[in-house]
Design a protein around this motif. Structure first.
Motif, PDB file in Angstrom:
ATOM      1  N   SER A 116      41.211  41.256  44.461  1.00  0.00           N
ATOM      2  CA  SER A 116      40.317  42.080  45.263  1.00  0.00           C
ATOM      3  C   SER A 116      39.401  42.848  44.323  1.00  0.00           C
ATOM      4  O   SER A 116      39.733  43.106  43.158  1.00  0.00           O
ATOM      5  CB  SER A 116      41.097  43.049  46.158  1.00  0.00           C
ATOM      6  OG  SER A 116      41.844  43.963  45.360  1.00  0.00           O
ATOM      7  N   GLU A 138      39.135  30.255  39.488  1.00  0.00           N
ATOM      8  CA  GLU A 138      38.634  29.636  40.722  1.00  0.00           C
ATOM      9  C   GLU A 138      37.606  30.548  41.393  1.00  0.00           C
ATOM     10  O   GLU A 138      36.571  30.068  41.889  1.00  0.00           O
ATOM     11  CB  GLU A 138      39.797  29.350  41.677  1.00  0.00           C
ATOM     12  CG  GLU A 138      39.372  28.588  42.919  1.00  0.00           C
ATOM     13  CD  GLU A 138      40.559  28.244  43.814  1.00  0.00           C
ATOM     14  OE1 GLU A 138      40.318  27.724  44.934  1.00  0.00           O
ATOM     15  OE2 GLU A 138      41.713  28.486  43.400  1.00  0.00           O
ATOM     16  N   LEU A 139      37.877  31.849  41.410  1.00  0.00           N
ATOM     17  CA  LEU A 139      36.944  32.800  42.024  1.00  0.00           C
ATOM     18  C   LEU A 139      35.605  32.804  41.277  1.00  0.00           C
ATOM     19  O   LEU A 139      34.535  32.718  41.908  1.00  0.00           O
ATOM     20  CB  LEU A 139      37.554  34.194  42.029  1.00  0.00           C
ATOM     21  CG  LEU A 139      36.619  35.327  42.474  1.00  0.00           C
ATOM     22  CD1 LEU A 139      36.237  35.164  43.942  1.00  0.00           C
ATOM     23  CD2 LEU A 139      37.265  36.690  42.218  1.00  0.00           C
ATOM     24  N   HIS A 187      43.801  41.918  35.295  1.00  0.00           N
ATOM     25  CA  HIS A 187      44.051  40.474  35.338  1.00  0.00           C
ATOM     26  C   HIS A 187      43.706  39.888  33.977  1.00  0.00           C
ATOM     27  O   HIS A 187      43.148  40.567  33.105  1.00  0.00           O
ATOM     28  CB  HIS A 187      43.213  39.808  36.434  1.00  0.00           C
ATOM     29  CG  HIS A 187      43.556  40.255  37.813  1.00  0.00           C
ATOM     30  ND1 HIS A 187      44.635  39.774  38.524  1.00  0.00           N
ATOM     31  CD2 HIS A 187      42.938  41.166  38.637  1.00  0.00           C
ATOM     32  CE1 HIS A 187      44.685  40.350  39.711  1.00  0.00           C
ATOM     33  NE2 HIS A 187      43.665  41.196  39.804  1.00  0.00           N
ATOM     34  N   GLU A 233      43.902  33.248  34.289  1.00  0.00           N
ATOM     35  CA  GLU A 233      44.648  33.093  35.535  1.00  0.00           C
ATOM     36  C   GLU A 233      43.919  32.100  36.436  1.00  0.00           C
ATOM     37  O   GLU A 233      42.688  32.153  36.569  1.00  0.00           O
ATOM     38  CB  GLU A 233      44.793  34.436  36.252  1.00  0.00           C
ATOM     39  CG  GLU A 233      45.667  35.435  35.506  1.00  0.00           C
ATOM     40  CD  GLU A 233      45.782  36.756  36.257  1.00  0.00           C
ATOM     41  OE1 GLU A 233      45.405  36.789  37.458  1.00  0.00           O
ATOM     42  OE2 GLU A 233      46.219  37.757  35.649  1.00  0.00           O
ATOM     43  N   ALA A 273      43.637  31.839  39.675  1.00  0.00           N
ATOM     44  CA  ALA A 273      42.887  32.461  40.768  1.00  0.00           C
ATOM     45  C   ALA A 273      41.587  33.078  40.254  1.00  0.00           C
ATOM     46  O   ALA A 273      40.545  32.993  40.920  1.00  0.00           O
ATOM     47  CB  ALA A 273      43.746  33.522  41.458  1.00  0.00           C
ATOM     48  N   ASN A 329      38.362  30.765  52.686  1.00  0.00           N
ATOM     49  CA  ASN A 329      39.440  31.470  51.997  1.00  0.00           C
ATOM     50  C   ASN A 329      38.952  32.599  51.091  1.00  0.00           C
ATOM     51  O   ASN A 329      39.747  33.275  50.460  1.00  0.00           O
ATOM     52  CB  ASN A 329      40.276  30.490  51.180  1.00  0.00           C
ATOM     53  CG  ASN A 329      39.458  29.797  50.098  1.00  0.00           C
ATOM     54  OD1 ASN A 329      38.231  29.721  50.180  1.00  0.00           O
ATOM     55  ND2 ASN A 329      40.161  29.258  49.108  1.00  0.00           N
ATOM     56  N   LEU A 330      37.626  32.792  51.027  1.00  0.00           N
ATOM     57  CA  LEU A 330      37.051  33.885  50.241  1.00  0.00           C
ATOM     58  C   LEU A 330      36.357  34.846  51.204  1.00  0.00           C
ATOM     59  O   LEU A 330      35.313  34.542  51.771  1.00  0.00           O
ATOM     60  CB  LEU A 330      36.047  33.344  49.208  1.00  0.00           C
ATOM     61  CG  LEU A 330      35.282  34.393  48.402  1.00  0.00           C
ATOM     62  CD1 LEU A 330      36.225  35.331  47.664  1.00  0.00           C
ATOM     63  CD2 LEU A 330      34.318  33.721  47.428  1.00  0.00           C
ATOM     64  N   GLN A 348      37.873  39.498  48.783  1.00  0.00           N
ATOM     65  CA  GLN A 348      39.327  39.352  48.843  1.00  0.00           C
ATOM     66  C   GLN A 348      39.614  37.870  48.729  1.00  0.00           C
ATOM     67  O   GLN A 348      39.216  37.072  49.585  1.00  0.00           O
ATOM     68  CB  GLN A 348      39.877  39.910  50.158  1.00  0.00           C
ATOM     69  CG  GLN A 348      41.398  39.817  50.288  1.00  0.00           C
ATOM     70  CD  GLN A 348      42.126  40.797  49.373  1.00  0.00           C
ATOM     71  OE1 GLN A 348      41.714  41.951  49.273  1.00  0.00           O
ATOM     72  NE2 GLN A 348      43.195  40.344  48.718  1.00  0.00           N
ATOM     73  N   PHE A 349      40.303  37.497  47.639  1.00  0.00           N
ATOM     74  CA  PHE A 349      40.563  36.084  47.384  1.00  0.00           C
ATOM     75  C   PHE A 349      41.965  35.950  46.808  1.00  0.00           C
ATOM     76  O   PHE A 349      42.258  36.456  45.702  1.00  0.00           O
ATOM     77  CB  PHE A 349      39.538  35.521  46.411  1.00  0.00           C
ATOM     78  CG  PHE A 349      39.731  34.064  46.086  1.00  0.00           C
ATOM     79  CD1 PHE A 349      39.407  33.087  47.004  1.00  0.00           C
ATOM     80  CD2 PHE A 349      40.247  33.671  44.847  1.00  0.00           C
ATOM     81  CE1 PHE A 349      39.577  31.741  46.709  1.00  0.00           C
ATOM     82  CE2 PHE A 349      40.424  32.340  44.548  1.00  0.00           C
ATOM     83  CZ  PHE A 349      40.085  31.363  45.484  1.00  0.00           C
ATOM     84  N   GLN A 350      42.874  35.301  47.577  1.00  0.00           N
ATOM     85  CA  GLN A 350      44.285  35.183  47.198  1.00  0.00           C
ATOM     86  C   GLN A 350      44.819  36.585  46.881  1.00  0.00           C
ATOM     87  O   GLN A 350      44.770  37.474  47.736  1.00  0.00           O
ATOM     88  CB  GLN A 350      44.425  34.206  46.026  1.00  0.00           C
ATOM     89  CG  GLN A 350      43.954  32.789  46.361  1.00  0.00           C
ATOM     90  CD  GLN A 350      44.138  31.810  45.230  1.00  0.00           C
ATOM     91  OE1 GLN A 350      44.905  32.050  44.282  1.00  0.00           O
ATOM     92  NE2 GLN A 350      43.455  30.655  45.297  1.00  0.00           N
ATOM     93  N   ASP A 351      45.296  36.817  45.662  1.00  0.00           N
ATOM     94  CA  ASP A 351      45.797  38.152  45.339  1.00  0.00           C
ATOM     95  C   ASP A 351      44.773  38.986  44.573  1.00  0.00           C
ATOM     96  O   ASP A 351      45.118  40.017  43.988  1.00  0.00           O
ATOM     97  CB  ASP A 351      47.077  38.047  44.521  1.00  0.00           C
ATOM     98  CG  ASP A 351      46.872  37.316  43.196  1.00  0.00           C
ATOM     99  OD1 ASP A 351      45.844  36.587  43.088  1.00  0.00           O
ATOM    100  OD2 ASP A 351      47.701  37.470  42.278  1.00  0.00           O
TER     101      ASP A 351
END
Length: 536
Positions: free
Chosen positions: A415, A518-519, A509, A513, A515, A380-381, A410-413
């Protein structure tokens, strides 16, 4: 002529024919000293091409003085080149003891420098410290041949020379940079006490009103260097006695120089960034430095006057064989008795030096560089390798043994791009906000905070809040956002291998958050996996 006196003894009468035992005894001491300090000597020779012409001349002059102050070399040169007449004249002028003496202070300087040099290599990675101790110990070696008062008079100059040579090329490369970081951090702490929000990083101070750059002249290192030379020169000119009081006055001088530099940088930051008067700050930049330096030097000279002067009683009573006086027969007998015993003393000293030289070298430390190409990202990454910019290639290509990897993610929303820089030397790292500023990004805010449960880093707001960035330095089992901590960890032989992780987001961002956290956690975990799989 009485029974206990003889007429003038020609120098050749006492030193005719250098016995092989003397050559072996004296030469072995010099050889043992060079073997003990072979690493420092190699570093000085390798650094010689980088020195300024003035420092090169000083180094060559120091070598010539050391050579001509050794008894055997000077004696052979004068006897076979200049003849007995000039031998007497030069002997009286240089005040050299043709029979070396095992005096306490030179021996303490020789052995103390050797022990401290070995100790510094076990606890620190500063090449300048063994080089300083090598030069000081070499002057202690010369002191075995010089008369006590001549050697004591030249000690401040030897101390000055020992600092001039190793530090002559270190202002902009090795020592100047950490000095700027420490100055910026000191100013940051003062601003915090004044209730002014500020955060230092490398050689900049980020405030709400802008970024203040602490440039090379603001490091204060040259002020410390020149101020120390002034203190040592004043000691030599005024014939002040070296001792605990003198050391105390020297420490006070260094402290005043540091405070004066911090006060200057603080004043410039307050005027330029807090009061928003950069033009006035530019005008005050040089005058404030000159005024502060002159003031400290004046105070230092006043403090030095409280140190006792060297009097005639400190001159010593060693016999100098000159044509102007007669020698007692007891002196003549004592000379031969002491001459025989000194060879054994020199062999003992040689054994001590060689024993120190055989002491185990400091073990290597630090971890192996991680394999940045082997980072295993989850499905997913999405990660795509991209080339470094020209600026990044030029900066990271300066040092060997540096691994870099730049990828687009690119990870979820989310970049953006991430840059990994693994190196075993702090000289290959930098604070990313400097590169961002140099690439045209405007740094509006920077805060230090936990980015995840395992990552202490910095979060940046760019271009009036339109973009965000984050970074940290990572080593096995630890992370930090402070570049000075990364440097200190290497200098104190704790950990030398660190990886810089710099993340640039395409949009704005917040660090809390889900996401984002997590990134950043994924990046930290993958790098930690590589660190643990590549032990040194």
């Amino acid at each position: 002529m009485t029974s206990n006196e003889i007429q003038l003894i020609h120098p050749d009468t006492l030193s005719r024919g250098v016995p092989w035992s003397a050559v072996l005894g004296y030469g072995s001491v010099v050889l043992g000293w060079l073997i003990l300090n072979r690493t420092a000597g190699q570093w000085l020779i390798q650094a010689l091409p980088e020195w300024s012409p003035v420092n090169q001349i000083l180094m060559i002059g120091a070598g010539i003085v050391l050579l001509f102050c050794l008894q055997i070399s000077l004696q052979i040169f004068l006897q076979f080149s200049l003849g007995p007449f000039l031998l007497q004249r030069y002997r009286a002028h240089l005040k050299i003891l043709w029979q070396p003496e095992m005096r306490r202070l030179p021996l303490l300087l020789i052995l103390g420098s050797g022990v401290l040099s070995l100790g510094s290599q076990w606890f620190l990675t500063l090449e300048q410290i063994p080089a300083i101790l090598f030069i000081l110990g070499s002057y202690g070696l010369v002191g075995l041949w010089l008369q006590p008062h001549s050697w004591n008079r030249g000690l401040p100059i030897a101390i000055a020379l020992s600092f001039i040579l190793p530090f002559g090329v270190e202002f902009s490369t090795n020592l100047g940079f950490p000095a700027r970081i420490l100055t910026a951090e000191a100013v940051e702490q003062i601003l915090h006490h004044l209730k002014i929000a500020a955060l230092s990083s490398e050689d900049i101070i980020v405030l709400d009103t802008g970024i203040a750059h602490v440039e090379l002249p603001c490091s204060g290192l040259k002020s410390l260097w020149i101020g120390s030379l002034f203190f040592l020169g004043a000691t030599w000119v005024d014939r002040r006695r070296l001792g605990l009081r003198w050391l105390g006055m020297g420490a006070v001088t260094l402290g005043l120089l540091v405070l004066a530099n911090i006060a200057r940088v603080l004043s410039l930051v307050m005027v330029a960034e807090v009061l928003q008067q950069p033009e006035i700050a530019d005008i005050l930049h040089i005058p404030l430095g000159i005024i502060g330096f002159i003031t400290v030097c004046g105070l230092s000279y006043g403090l030095l006057r409280g140190v006792p002067q060297i009097t005639g009683e400190d001159q010593g009573s060693s016999v100098v064989l000159t044509p102007q006086r007669s020698l007692k027969l007891t002196d003549f007998k004592e000379y031969h008795r002491h001459r025989s015993s000194s060879y054994l003393d020199f062999l003992v000293l040689t054994a001590c030096l060689l024993g120190l030289a055989l002491f185990p070298a400091a073990p290597s430390f630090g971890s192996a560089l991680p394999d940045l190409n082997a980072l295993d990202w989850p499905a997913n990454l999405q990660m795509e390798t991209i080339p470094l910019s020209k600026t990044e290639q030029r900066f990271f290509g300066q040092n060997s043994g540096v691994l870099t990897e730049k990828q687009r993610f690119q990870f979820q929303d989310l970049s953006g791009s991430v840059l990994f820089v693994a190196s075993s030397t702090w000289r290959s790292h930098h604070a990313p906000e400097l590169c961002l500023s140099g690439s045209g990004y405007e740094v509006n805010q920077m805060i230090s905070q936990p980015l995840t449960s395992d990552v202490i880093g910095r979060w940046l707001s760019l271009n009036q809040g339109q973009q965000s960035a984050a970074y940290w330095f990572q080593a096995p089992g630890q992370t930090t956002d402070a570049f000075i901590h990364r440097i200190w960890s290497e200098v104190t032989r704790q950990e030398s291998t660190w990886t810089l992780v710099s993340v640039l987001f395409d949009q704005s961002h917040k660090p809390d958050e889900p996401a984002v956290q997590e990134l950043l956690a994924l990046m930290h975990q993958q790098l930690a996996t590589q660190d643990s799989s590549h032990p040194i």
